[in-house]
Design a protein around this motif. Structure first.
Motif, PDB file in Angstrom:
ATOM      1  N   VAL A 265      12.010  22.331  84.706  1.00  0.00           N
ATOM      2  CA  VAL A 265      10.682  22.178  85.322  1.00  0.00           C
ATOM      3  C   VAL A 265      10.064  23.544  85.589  1.00  0.00           C
ATOM      4  O   VAL A 265       8.903  23.807  85.252  1.00  0.00           O
TER       5      VAL A 265
ATOM      6  N   GLY B  49      -1.494  15.006  83.326  1.00  0.00           N
ATOM      7  CA  GLY B  49      -1.186  16.433  83.190  1.00  0.00           C
ATOM      8  C   GLY B  49      -0.770  16.795  81.795  1.00  0.00           C
ATOM      9  O   GLY B  49      -0.732  15.961  80.885  1.00  0.00           O
ATOM     10  N   GLN B  50      -0.452  18.075  81.625  1.00  0.00           N
ATOM     11  CA  GLN B  50      -0.001  18.523  80.303  1.00  0.00           C
ATOM     12  C   GLN B  50       1.474  18.229  80.096  1.00  0.00           C
ATOM     13  O   GLN B  50       1.961  18.225  78.973  1.00  0.00           O
ATOM     14  N   ARG B  51       2.191  17.988  81.195  1.00  0.00           N
ATOM     15  CA  ARG B  51       3.605  17.719  81.037  1.00  0.00           C
ATOM     16  C   ARG B  51       4.115  16.950  82.246  1.00  0.00           C
ATOM     17  O   ARG B  51       3.743  17.228  83.381  1.00  0.00           O
TER      18      ARG B  51
ATOM     19  N   CYS C 227       8.448  24.634  94.402  1.00  0.00           N
ATOM     20  CA  CYS C 227       7.518  25.373  93.538  1.00  0.00           C
ATOM     21  C   CYS C 227       6.530  26.163  94.396  1.00  0.00           C
ATOM     22  O   CYS C 227       6.226  27.326  94.113  1.00  0.00           O
TER      23      CYS C 227
ATOM     24  N   SER D  66       6.799  25.269  83.468  1.00  0.00           N
ATOM     25  CA  SER D  66       5.496  25.218  84.130  1.00  0.00           C
ATOM     26  C   SER D  66       5.026  26.640  84.473  1.00  0.00           C
ATOM     27  O   SER D  66       4.733  27.415  83.569  1.00  0.00           O
TER      28      SER D  66
ATOM     29  N   LYS E  45      -4.550  19.315  82.816  1.00  0.00           N
ATOM     30  CA  LYS E  45      -3.608  20.398  82.542  1.00  0.00           C
ATOM     31  C   LYS E  45      -2.556  20.568  83.637  1.00  0.00           C
ATOM     32  O   LYS E  45      -1.851  21.586  83.692  1.00  0.00           O
TER      33      LYS E  45
ATOM     34  N   PHE F  79       0.880  20.061  85.859  1.00  0.00           N
ATOM     35  CA  PHE F  79       2.273  19.683  85.649  1.00  0.00           C
ATOM     36  C   PHE F  79       2.603  18.620  86.692  1.00  0.00           C
ATOM     37  O   PHE F  79       2.306  18.810  87.864  1.00  0.00           O
TER      38      PHE F  79
ATOM     39  N   GLU G  96       1.554  10.631  82.383  1.00  0.00           N
ATOM     40  CA  GLU G  96       1.465  11.566  81.260  1.00  0.00           C
ATOM     41  C   GLU G  96       0.022  11.978  81.004  1.00  0.00           C
ATOM     42  O   GLU G  96      -0.260  13.113  80.620  1.00  0.00           O
TER      43      GLU G  96
ATOM     44  N   MET H 259       5.514  16.263  88.516  1.00  0.00           N
ATOM     45  CA  MET H 259       6.951  16.037  88.680  1.00  0.00           C
ATOM     46  C   MET H 259       7.130  14.747  89.473  1.00  0.00           C
ATOM     47  O   MET H 259       6.652  14.625  90.600  1.00  0.00           O
TER      48      MET H 259
END
Lengths: 294, 294, 294, 294
Positions: free
Chosen positions: B205, A154-156, A174, B209, A131, A133, A151, A135
């Motif tokens: 992003v 993670g979920q995205r 982040c 997220s 799950k 994210f 891919e 980057m």
């Protein structure tokens, strides 16, 4: 796919476990070999050096705590860069400095090796369930070859640039958003509490209206519960990341007043022996500055 | 229900329009009477003074821009407090200082009048559709008598305390979260832009997220688009609210380092003639401090 | 006394000139050898490497611009540490990081060499007249052997500790006082100017009452005259020192809110291409934030 | 000269005593009449109201603690403005807001009365010896008529403008310099102490080199001695003045990051019950944030 993982802290282990479940063939290494045991039971293979991991797989994921560990495990003796065959991709998921990411890019390039930075957002339980994210940034060809793997992590997946350190920068940003949200909420909770409002009810209003992102809910909850003793992520790491954000700001000439406030909060927390508390404890500093006993 | 509205700025007009659609019988007043005309066409009745509004209804909603307007329209000559009959509730939805809210509470109490603070979260288009968030505080009996009306104003009603100024405090805190989110995002976008990342992609992003609250999306979007010229809410109001937050911090003895950073940003924006720009323009100040031309 | 000087920037040259006048026998080295010529005319001897300087004298003074220069000239190939005989003292007058000072202490100790940190306060013209303030720290025996030399360098010698890096810390702190005084005065001048007061008269009141230290007079004068173009000391160096102060704060766990404000000012000045202006130009940033044109 | 003094706190009493010694004929008033007794013994005359003081003299000096006191004693019933004859000058020495100073100027002008602001720099013992610094602003004619009196009050008189509030602004700025110097020194002492340096020795280096102004010596000494319990001037007043500085910054559109840091320090000190300690105690907050026990 034949995948290697070097670094089996909570995050590396969780990613490894998830990849095993997804059917990948895993070769692992960790400085303290015992940490690999749960994974061996799930079918992973353990080898003696990061270089050996790199020599046996199609892609190596490194998951390490800080710059010093990466320098040693990737660039040091018997490190990843020693064993990596041409065409094999090193995927660095660690939250590290831009400077080190740039240095890795140079070293790998000199050796004809492929390198992608792919830091992740999320805590270990999310990693274990795929799950996160992710980057990622790096050479488009290298990225394409590991795209399915990323891919699957993670979920995205967000591909954000062609220079690996761009992904590291965004990851640091982040984290900066997380720390500064703790300060926002800390100031807000201190003010409303001294105004006689109930902390849990304030939380409900915020997360029931405009402020309902995971970052608000997760950290707001910790502050409402004063749950600082079992760290999801410790002050020590937050202090490190804040230093990296400020270093990036200096390297790119960007003044960052909010990051500076966070720096002072983290330094004060370290001065008071709180290195291993959850970094949401910064909200307690805000409250105590306001004379609240908690 | 017979409802009065004093103050027909964008927010007051939008609430009025929504209440008319919901079937309430509306009596309105505005300093510039022409602003009432669209509402008259929808069936509202216009009178000459706030006191007259108060004397004809079961509840009066005031929607005013700042403390000075409230002092005049509520507490001044022919103001709401002159006309309000016992048992009729004055609902103040304005974002005002705690001190003035406390003063209104005293004045209304001395006159045996009922007073509830019910500031709202959301912009005028949301108000016109009944999509506001309403946070109310005041005497439980008074609150009970206008509860359906308050529930009809927005998508969700939060009752947060028995002292009206508690709702005002929480409203100011929500605005504080908005302003500080602009600074967070401003620092983040300046840093990633100088690091070569694409602003729109960074936005994707973040909002894809952990940072997907309306506050992230709405203000992040304005910053990505550099859409500062048509103010949803102007610098002037943000500056005022930040002053009120800091005054509340002083009254309640809560240091607020982030609010202080915002204060300096707002003062600088005012110094540069930006009073009427959208307050998201503060992000441009961050960018310019970093040497970005925009 | 046979004295060596490595590093003939404005400060090293001024100290050298003063020592020659005082009758010392001088051996010098500089990366760009031409800079030694005025000193040769005054009787100094030039050699080819820092190590050679160190091998010919009773004490070597190093005067270098930053950590990287010190690493190379002292610890690098043919550096001071290669040539220094036992019993000869290396006196580092450079403003450098605590970490590098500690490292030099270790290297010198391993080689049985004596090392004293003796950073100086004052600008080159003061150095040429022996008017510096010298703050020294190191092994008491080593300090005793160079005490007359250090006393001759300046108008006053302060011995502040037995660990060399303590002198470096105090020097950084003095620079911190300078930078923060510029911000103090910058805010004050912006405020009084917008209040219609005359800048020169405000300067007279301050320096004629409680605020009459050299730090107030020297930097206040630069701000009053807006004399930023001919740098006594450039933004570049102030930015470096502020980073070192913050690093010291981090190493010693001391939050430093004023240093953080200065950091953002310096970063912004660098972002705007002002690296080579006098660092008093930070006051212009304060003024511009207030909407003043200057 | 026939001089009146209203307000006999430590500062008013000390000025009164000095004026008596200089041969002036004094009429005094104080809210608590007993405070006048030492002055009566020295030959002063006591009356019952500020208006009565004003009606008997050629110049009235007011020395009051804050805006509220000035509003009452000068502008209130039986206040100075009621009794002041045309041609008699009201000299306000209090540290008050620009807004109130402007308001007094309007009121006095409407009544054809002369008004000069002449706030003073220095503590009561300096006042008793005529060692204050006086900064005055107002109508040139009014100033000329009281010039000898103002010169006699202190060691130096600065005339800084024709609008009274300009003197108030400059006085607030001087206080701002004092508070921010406490923060400067507090950060410096915390850092050097954690670096193992001796506080008294650091003080000697600073005040023996570039940082030897009274502001450095007086407040540095208090910090070295941790002498916070017997207030020369209390936190309460420093908090008030910092608010006035920030209000002036807001009125004149000048961002003041250092003043904002001080605001948070003062608010925190108030939150912790330190209103009556010497405001140099802010340095202890800096130290404690760094984990020092003191």
């Amino acid at each position: 796919m034949k995948v290697g993982i070097v670094g089996l802290g909570p995050m590396g282990s969780a990613m490894a476990s998830h990849l095993l479940k997804a059917g990948h063939e895993l070769t692992v290494w960790n400085r303290t070999p015992e940490k690999a045991e749960p994974l061996l039971a799930q079918g992973a293979r353990r080898v003696d050096t990061p270089a050996e991991v790199a020599s046996r797989v199609e892609a190596v994921i490194s998951s390490l705590a800080h710059d010093a560990a990466v320098e040693q495990v990737v660039l040091g003796e018997k490190g990843v860069a020693e064993g990596l065959a041409p065409g094999v991709v090193h995927i660095s998921t660690s939250t590290i400095s831009l400077a080190l990411s740039e240095r890795m890019a140079r070293v790998h390039a000199q050796k004809g090796q492929a390198y992608v930075a792919a830091p992740v957002l999320g805590r270990p339980p999310a990693a274990a369930q795929g799950k996160l994210f992710v980057m990622a940034a790096g050479d488009p060809g290298a990225l394409a070859s590991v795209r399915p793997l990323l891919e699957g992590l993670g979920q995205r997946l967000f591909v954000v640039g062609e220079r690996p350190e761009q992904a590291n920068l965004l990851k640091l940003c982040c984290n900066f958003l997380i720390y500064t949200t703790i300060e926002q909420l800390g100031e807000l909770f201190a003010l409303t509490e001294k105004g006689g409002l109930d902390r849990a009810q304030v939380f409900e209003v915020l997360t029931g209206s405009f402020f309902n992102a995971p970052v608000h809910k997760n950290y707001g909850r910790l502050i409402v519960d004063r749950a600082y003793d079992t760290p999801g992520a410790p002050v020590r790491l937050g202090a490190k990341d804040t230093r990296l954000v400020l270093e990036a700001g200096e390297a790119l000439s960007v003044p960052l007043p909010f990051a500076s406030v966070m720096r002072d909060r983290f330094v004060s927390a370290l001065a008071q022996g709180e290195a291993e508390l959850d970094f949401a404890v910064l909200a307690r500093h805000v409250a105590r500055d306001a004379g609240l006993k908690e």
